[in-house]
Design a protein around this motif. Structure first.
Motif, PDB file in Angstrom:
ATOM      1  N   LYS A  74      -5.836   1.960  -3.774  1.00 25.97           N
ATOM      2  CA  LYS A  74      -5.105   0.759  -3.373  1.00 25.97           C
ATOM      3  C   LYS A  74      -4.211   1.014  -2.161  1.00 25.97           C
ATOM      4  O   LYS A  74      -3.733   0.076  -1.530  1.00 25.97           O
ATOM      5  N   LYS A  75      -3.958   2.290  -1.860  1.00 28.63           N
ATOM      6  CA  LYS A  75      -3.025   2.617  -0.783  1.00 28.63           C
ATOM      7  C   LYS A  75      -3.691   3.541   0.228  1.00 28.63           C
ATOM      8  O   LYS A  75      -3.385   4.726   0.332  1.00 28.63           O
ATOM      9  N   ARG A  76      -4.654   2.992   0.951  1.00 26.01           N
ATOM     10  CA  ARG A  76      -5.271   3.688   2.083  1.00 26.01           C
ATOM     11  C   ARG A  76      -5.899   5.018   1.671  1.00 26.01           C
ATOM     12  O   ARG A  76      -5.925   5.961   2.448  1.00 26.01           O
TER      13      ARG A  76
END
Length: 628
Positions: free
Chosen positions: A397-399
């Protein structure tokens, strides 16, 4: 010095009351080092405060204090209270950690929403009647229905949750006295959050909230985890081959690469394709966690702090090799700590070291990208906290950042692993520590029934073991002693049950003693009687009886096992031992008919048969019939 506390922060005031807005908003909340240079992470003016110093298994969302969720009329005073709480703590208590700050803010928000719903926009307008109405509202709340509802189906708040919500109200009252908008009165002058919630009674009735994993559950989990660890080399070699294919296919269309990888996997004899390989590779991480947690007794955050090559060995004067594992522990402030582990745990650590290598490469690439753009980027320091960690994962969800696995995803992975074992058990990470303590206690108690070779050193004197390495985690020994006390208490409780038949000299004395009406008057209660007897009596299992002797010199423990059933004043024999005596009785009956044992041998056999017969009859069994 705590992470995030620069020397200049020590000179800041402990409350913001009396400060002008510019002075207040410029206050530093947290700082962190980026390659040796201090950089400000949060100031008072920010609506979100990032708090540093959390363990690496803490999700990033739990390292922030978000004031945007607080009702607008109370956002300013809430900041004032939380700032005071951070700087000085509450009266009679030390400064709070991140978890306590986070939970206090969340629970304070519930109360402030209730107050705002009553049309009150300042703490000075909160009366004891308002607080009483909040207690009632909390008790009427029902959960498990999506948004919280006041009435209807669902479960009521637990005593612990209710205590935290009401405790936050007490904190608001105390901390608001250092603001310009104090709550005028204690929320419930003649009571307390502990009393109103019933949490005190709940704690008395539940000495250990962590459920003890059943033996059959643990066995299934460990055996599957160990088989995965043993087969991990094959899967990791396949992963290396897939990495080579990926390098060769750079620049190709993104749909071609997985097709190519699947073809290569098929040629290598792998069935299930790339997707199955990824699932099995992730299971290696879970399997290694289960093996290491089971054989070390480490908490989740201690395993999260593990770095590559965390193991080493030493030898004692007799050439006995001991393996040790290095990590950190923050639970009791011990810092750098070591644990005694068996070779099976070392094997799992070697596997997870190899498993984590590509992820560490990704971390180093991430840090270099930040540096190339801005050498003072706070994300550099954040990523550096996870460099070298082995229990990591990719946050999709975070790169696609590589970070240490936090508690929540660990528990999800462990539950999935348990389901794959065909188990209906609500598995979570903290259960392994108690299971380990229970095993070690049973080993000292003399009743360790499997995985004995993995725990051989725990049966030795604990003080001697600790003296071998002063860096060991001392609280683990306390947990083991607590588990040992609980085992002994359960045994004594069984002895004192009027329906429990007992044999052996000490057992017969207990049967006679518990029939007397006056014995309970010696103690405050039955529970007090059980604890007193357990603490004052040496109890260990020798497999065919409980021995209460102060030493293990009695021949009844090994050479002459039936002696425990011949009125030995140190022996207690219960129903759990009946099958053992039935087995002895059956074997002795066969031996009695042997012609080559001589008359002296037959006398010995007859004596032992009489002892077994006496024990079985005392336990309510016919020695001729089989015992299931």
């Amino acid at each position: 010095m705590d992470p995030g506390l620069h020397p200049t922060m020590f000179g800041q005031p402990s409350s913001v009351r009396g400060l002008c807005a510019d002075e207040r908003d410029a206050l530093i909340i947290s700082m962190r080092r980026v390659d040796g240079v201090w950089v400000i992470a949060s100031r008072y003016r920010d609506d979100v405060w990032w708090i540093l110093g959390a363990t690496t298994n803490t999700s990033k969302s739990n390292t922030k204090l978000d004031f945007t969720a607080v009702p607008e009329p109370f956002k300013g005073v809430t900041k004032e209270m939380i700032y005071r709480f951070m700087r000085r703590g509450r009266d009679g208590h030390t400064r709070p950690g991140l978890s306590q700050l986070h939970k206090t803010l969340i629970n304070a928000k519930f109360f402030l929403e209730h107050v705002r719903g009553l049309g009150i926009t300042s703490l000075s307008g909160v009366t004891t009647l308002v607080c009483t109405s909040y207690v009632q509202a909390c008790k009427e709340l029902r959960t498990g229905l999506g948004p919280e509802k006041r009435r209807g189906g669902g479960a009521a708040l637990t005593a612990g949750t209710l205590y935290r919500r009401l405790g936050a109200v007490e904190a608001i009252h105390e901390l608001s006295q250092h603001t310009n908008d104090p709550m005028p009165q204690h929320p419930w002058p003649d009571s307390s959050a502990d009393h109103l919630s019933g949490a005190g009674k709940a704690r008395q009735g539940n000495r250990n909230k962590t459920p003890l994993m059943p033996n059959e559950v643990f066995t299934a989990l460990f055996l599957r985890a160990w088989s995965i660890v043993q087969d991990a080399g094959r899967l990791l070699e396949l992963r290396d081959e897939m990495d080579k294919v990926g390098e060769e296919c750079k620049g190709f269309h993104k749909q071609y690469v997985p097709q190519r990888k699947n073809l290569v996997l098929e040629k290598l004899g792998w069935t299930g394709g790339l997707r199955k390989l990824k699932i099995d590779l992730n299971e290696i991480r879970t399997a290694c966690y289960i093996v290491v947690a089971s054989l070390s007794g480490c908490r989740n955050h201690e395993l999260a702090f593990l770095r590559s090559n965390a193991y080493y060995s030493s030898e004692d004067d007799d050439g006995e090799r001991y393996w040790w594992m290095r990590s950190k522990s923050t639970k009791t402030g011990e810092g750098d700590t070591e644990w005694l582990i068996p070779e099976a745990a070392v094997a799992a650590l070697k596997v997870i070291d190899r498993w984590a290598a590509p992820y560490q490469a990704m971390l180093h690439e991430e840090i270099e990208k930040y540096r190339a753009v801005d050498p003072s980027d706070l994300r550099i320091a954040e990523a550096q906290e996870h460099v070298g960690a082995v229990f990591v994962g990719v946050d999709l969800k975070k790169r696609k950042l590589v970070r240490t696995f936090s508690v929540h995803p660990w528990n999800n992975s462990l539950k999935a692993f348990a389901r794959a074992c065909g188990l209906d058990w609500d598995l979570s990470s903290h259960q392994f520590r108690r299971k380990f303590a229970n095993y070690a206690a049973r080993s000292q108690f003399g009743d360790l029934r499997y995985l004995r070779e993995h725990f051989k050193h725990w049966s030795q004197d604990m003080t001697l073991g600790y003296a071998m390495n002063e860096s060991q985690e001392m609280s683990l020994y306390l947990d083991i002693e607590e588990e040992l006390d609980e085992i002994k208490e359960s045994v004594v409780a069984q002895w004192l049950n009027d329906a429990e038949p007992l044999a052996g000299g000490y057992g017969n004395n207990i049967v006679n003693w518990r029939s007397r009406e006056e014995n309970i008057t010696l103690f405050k209660s039955r529970d007090h009687m059980i604890r007193s007897i357990a603490q004052s009596t040496a109890i260990r299992s020798n497999g065919h009886a409980w021995c209460t002797a102060d030493d293990n010199a009695c021949v009844g423990n090994d050479l002459d096992r039936t002696r425990c059933g011949d009125g030995c004043n140190n022996a207690v024999i219960g129903r759990r031992h009946a099958a053992t005596y039935q087995g002895l009785y059956d074997q002795l009956k066969e031996l009695e008919n042997c012609e080559d044992i001589g008359e002296g041998g037959r006398e010995r056999v007859r004596r032992d048969l009489d002892r077994c017969r006496s024990v079985l009859r005392s336990l309510g069994h016919d020695p001729v019939g089989a015992i299931e």
